[in-house]
Design a protein around this motif. Structure first.
Motif, PDB file in Angstrom:
ATOM      1  N   ASN A  19       0.669  -1.338   0.386  1.00 26.42           N
ATOM      2  CA  ASN A  19       0.228   0.233  -0.157  1.00 26.42           C
ATOM      3  C   ASN A  19       0.528   1.098   0.187  1.00 26.42           C
ATOM      4  O   ASN A  19       0.245   1.879  -0.053  1.00 26.42           O
ATOM      5  CB  ASN A  19      -1.439   0.194   1.957  1.00 26.42           C
ATOM      6  N   THR A 393      -4.823  -6.452   0.846  1.00 22.44           N
ATOM      7  CA  THR A 393      -5.255  -4.975   0.469  1.00 22.44           C
ATOM      8  C   THR A 393      -4.150  -4.693  -0.652  1.00 22.44           C
ATOM      9  O   THR A 393      -4.293  -3.535  -0.930  1.00 22.44           O
ATOM     10  CB  THR A 393      -4.530  -4.098   1.708  1.00 22.44           C
ATOM     11  N   ARG A 396      -6.064  -1.552  -3.019  1.00 19.19           N
ATOM     12  CA  ARG A 396      -7.349  -1.446  -1.880  1.00 19.19           C
ATOM     13  C   ARG A 396      -6.752  -0.173  -0.782  1.00 19.19           C
ATOM     14  O   ARG A 396      -5.639  -0.460  -0.817  1.00 19.19           O
ATOM     15  CB  ARG A 396      -7.838  -2.606  -1.339  1.00 19.19           C
ATOM     16  N   PRO A 398      -6.461   0.333   2.455  1.00 20.48           N
ATOM     17  CA  PRO A 398      -6.448  -0.117   3.802  1.00 20.48           C
ATOM     18  C   PRO A 398      -7.082  -0.228   4.953  1.00 20.48           C
ATOM     19  O   PRO A 398      -7.486  -1.273   5.651  1.00 20.48           O
ATOM     20  CB  PRO A 398      -4.637  -0.207   4.152  1.00 20.48           C
ATOM     21  N   SER A 401     -10.409  -2.800   4.441  1.00 20.82           N
ATOM     22  CA  SER A 401     -10.350  -3.819   5.356  1.00 20.82           C
ATOM     23  C   SER A 401     -10.700  -3.468   7.098  1.00 20.82           C
ATOM     24  O   SER A 401     -10.369  -4.594   7.902  1.00 20.82           O
ATOM     25  CB  SER A 401      -9.138  -4.601   5.462  1.00 20.82           C
TER      26      SER A 401
END
Length: 644
Positions: A19, A393, A396, A398, A401
């Motif tokens: 990420n 993740t 995505r 994070p 989540s």
């Protein structure tokens, strides 16, 4: 780039952070200094950052940093002032999810062991800085000056500072903050300096009219722990190096509620070891703060939802204190290892609470936490990696989540390990673990290998049996979605009593049961169990039951927000329209993300018009992170046209 980093990371045996777009393995940020001129009326910040980088490769030609919606003006070498070429690399569909890349071309090739010092001039505002919550003066209690607060966790610091926004990198942090209105007080992560230490990086017109604040933290932290508040705020000592910070109107009430902070600090240190960070300060933020708490060193943030009036909400304060050891001192390397912060933290929190409130009360906390975690698993899907302790993740944000899953499954794993190793030796393991990994960012395999090594060294003849038990469950517990592979014993008569009373209400079909008055004696965690039973069996809850309960317990507009949140979940499930105005009031006054996401999901399903109307009404009250989350939820429930 991710592939190259993966190869390097595998070579050194560490998990990468998927990420971040920064080249943090090739070059690592060591120190970040910011200089900000705040304009809270215009919700705008004139900013400069100055960073020191250490080169970790033999041929470094560029530095890539994470940014999100920042306006970059110039990049230059701190020593010479020579301007460096830079490029903002748009990450396409990731741009609004995780941001873009600020790619800086260096003036020459740098080699391993060299240091680079760079300045970056940039601007940010309320439209792009998703880490910041700007409140107008009308949204504060005194209505005198505006208010600013931050929430950088998970990867939102890149929206306020160009940096390596990853828990894998820890930096020394310093700051200079200037404000135009002397009524605005500022606090940041770190120690507030009362003598000017850092030279200004910029020239300012009418400098003498500005108020200057400076901060310094001499322990390295990851970017997500950088925090700021600015507004009409004051601090009050609660003794022994602990302080409460809040708006002046609330300071005495909040300080009284948190007057036992020194007790909590002592009990935590007695269990886990010395506190190394200096003073301990907790800020009770305005209601739009999106989380229960946030553990910035020397500047813990907490939601006003913890202020109940009887000190029953202070578990959050104890949880944030625990982060001083787990999360801040030893840190999960990436967001897939978030449980290393939160699972350990919940374990420590409940150890202290068991000494304060008794083991049965802590079991109720664990039951409630597990229920919340399972609700999240059902939302994610029981086979989704977000329902595991190690979420994937990749590509995505994070934040998506975030749930109780890593908290509760992590706590359950540590509780199970304690049952194998036994209580006193496990306490020593925790102390040794923190000492061994102090100031580092680690992943689950490093923890796992250390645990096995510690057991071999310290449990002697029992070691092989314990190791075999750990090896059977570890990877499954960490990586497999769904409930933990082993159920820990949480049985307590407090749970049975609450469930029995809830069932009696359902069976009474609108008549108050014989023991109805017992509810008034329940602590908030037992009330939560009571409501969870009703939520789990909401199809059997008749309107008459809701009406009588509301009449008996005065639940709509109930003061304790954790309790009334559960009631409002039930209201929306049962479609008890008489309490709908209470839900409206709640979503207009409470900004906690975990509450709002669940309530807006139910509103979207069952009260579509209200969902959209109330969201539009409160967008400016919610933190930007919450706005993004609710918008994504409401995408599942398209706005229905209402024909009069």
């Amino acid at each position: 780039m991710i592939y190259i980093l993966l190869c390097v990371a595998l070579a050194i045996g560490a998990e990468i952070d998927v990420n971040t777009f920064s080249n943090y393995i090739e070059v690592s940020q060591e120190h970040v200094h910011i200089e900000w001129l705040l304009d809270l009326d215009e919700q705008y910040i004139n900013a400069t950052s100055q960073s020191i980088f250490r080169v970790n490769t033999n041929k470094l030609k560029k530095i890539d940093l994470d940014i999100y919606q920042l306006s970059i003006i110039a990049v230059y070498l701190s020593s010479s002032g020579n301007v460096l070429q830079h490029e903002i690399i748009n990450k396409g569909d990731q741009s609004l999810l995780q941001g873009d890349v600020l790619s800086i071309q260096l003036d020459r090739v740098y080699t391993r062991g060299e240091y680079i010092k760079l300045n970056i001039k940039y601007n940010l505002d309320s439209k792009g800085a998703r880490a910041l919550g700007f409140l107008t003066k009308e949204q504060t209690y005194s209505k005198a000056v505006p208010y600013l607060f931050s929430q950088c966790e998970d990867n939102n610091c890149r929206s306020i500072i160009p940096l390596q926004d990853t828990p894998s990198i820890k930096v020394f942090f310093t700051a200079t903050v200037l404000v135009k209105d002397p009524r605005i007080n500022v606090f940041m992560t770190g120690n507030k300096l009362y003598n000017t230490k850092f030279k200004l990086l910029n020239n300012y017109e009418n400098l003498q009219a500005l108020t200057l604040y400076q901060f310094e933290l001499d322990i390295k932290i990851p970017a997500y722990l950088i925090g700021i508040i600015a507004g009409e705020v004051v601090e009050k000592s609660t003794g022994n190096g602990t302080y409460v910070i809040a708006e002046p109107h609330f300071i005495d009430e909040y300080a009284q509620e948190l007057s036992d902070l020194p007790v909590y600090m002592k009990k935590m240190q007695d269990y886990i070891g010395p506190y190394i960070w200096g003073d301990y300060k907790i800020v009770i933020l305005p209601a739009s703060f999106p989380f229960g708490g946030m553990e910035h060193p020397l500047l813990t943030f907490a939601s006003p939802t913890i202020i109940v009036g009887d000190k029953s909400g202070v578990g959050t304060a104890i949880h944030e204190i625990a982060h001083s050891w787990v999360g801040n001192t030893v840190t999960g390397r990436n967001w897939a290892n978030f449980w290393i912060n939160e699972g350990f933290c919940v374990f420590l929190e409940r150890k202290i609470l068991s000494r304060l409130n008794g083991l049965d009360s802590v079991k109720l906390d664990a039951i409630n936490g597990n229920s919340s975690a399972f609700t999240s698993m059902q939302t994610f899907g029981l086979d989704n990696s977000f329902s595991s302790m190690h979420p994937n993740t990749t590509n995505r944000n994070p934040d998506e989540s975030t749930s109780r899953v890593p908290y509760e499954k992590g706590y359950q794993l540590l509780t199970y390990l304690e049952s194998l190793i036994k209580e006193d030796p496990f306490q020593q393991f925790l102390r040794d673990y923190i000492e061994n990994f102090k100031f580092q960012s680690i992943d689950e395999d490093q923890l796992y290998q250390f645990l096995l090594s510690w057991v071999r060294k310290n449990k002697q003849e029992e070691a092989q049996r314990i190791i075999e038990e750990i090896q059977k469950i570890w990877k499954k517990w960490v990586y497999t979605p769904g409930l933990a592979p082993i159920t820990i014993d949480l049985s307590t008569p407090l749970f049975t009593d609450a469930n029995n009373l809830a069932k009696a209400w359902i069976d009474g079909k609108g008549q108050a049961p014989e023991k109805a008055n017992d509810f008034q004696q329940y602590k908030p965690n037992q009330k939560s169990v009571f409501f969870q039973y009703l939520i789990d069996n909401y199809k059997d809850v008749e309107t008459a039951v809701m009406t009588k309960m509301d009449e008996k317990y005065k639940l709509t507009f109930y003061k304790d927000q954790k309790t009334v949140y559960k009631w409002y979940r039930l209201v929306l499930l049962v479609k008890y329209d008489q309490a709908l105005e209470g839900v409206h009031d709640f979503v207009s006054k409470v900004g906690v993300s975990s509450y709002l996401k669940v309530l807006y999901d139910l509103l979207g399903q069952n009260y579509n018009k209200q969902a959209y109307d109330w969201f539009d009404e409160n967008k400016t009250f919610y933190h930007p992170v919450v706005v993004q989350a609710i918008e994504k939820i409401l995408q599942k429930y398209p706005k229905k046209l209402i024909v009069e």
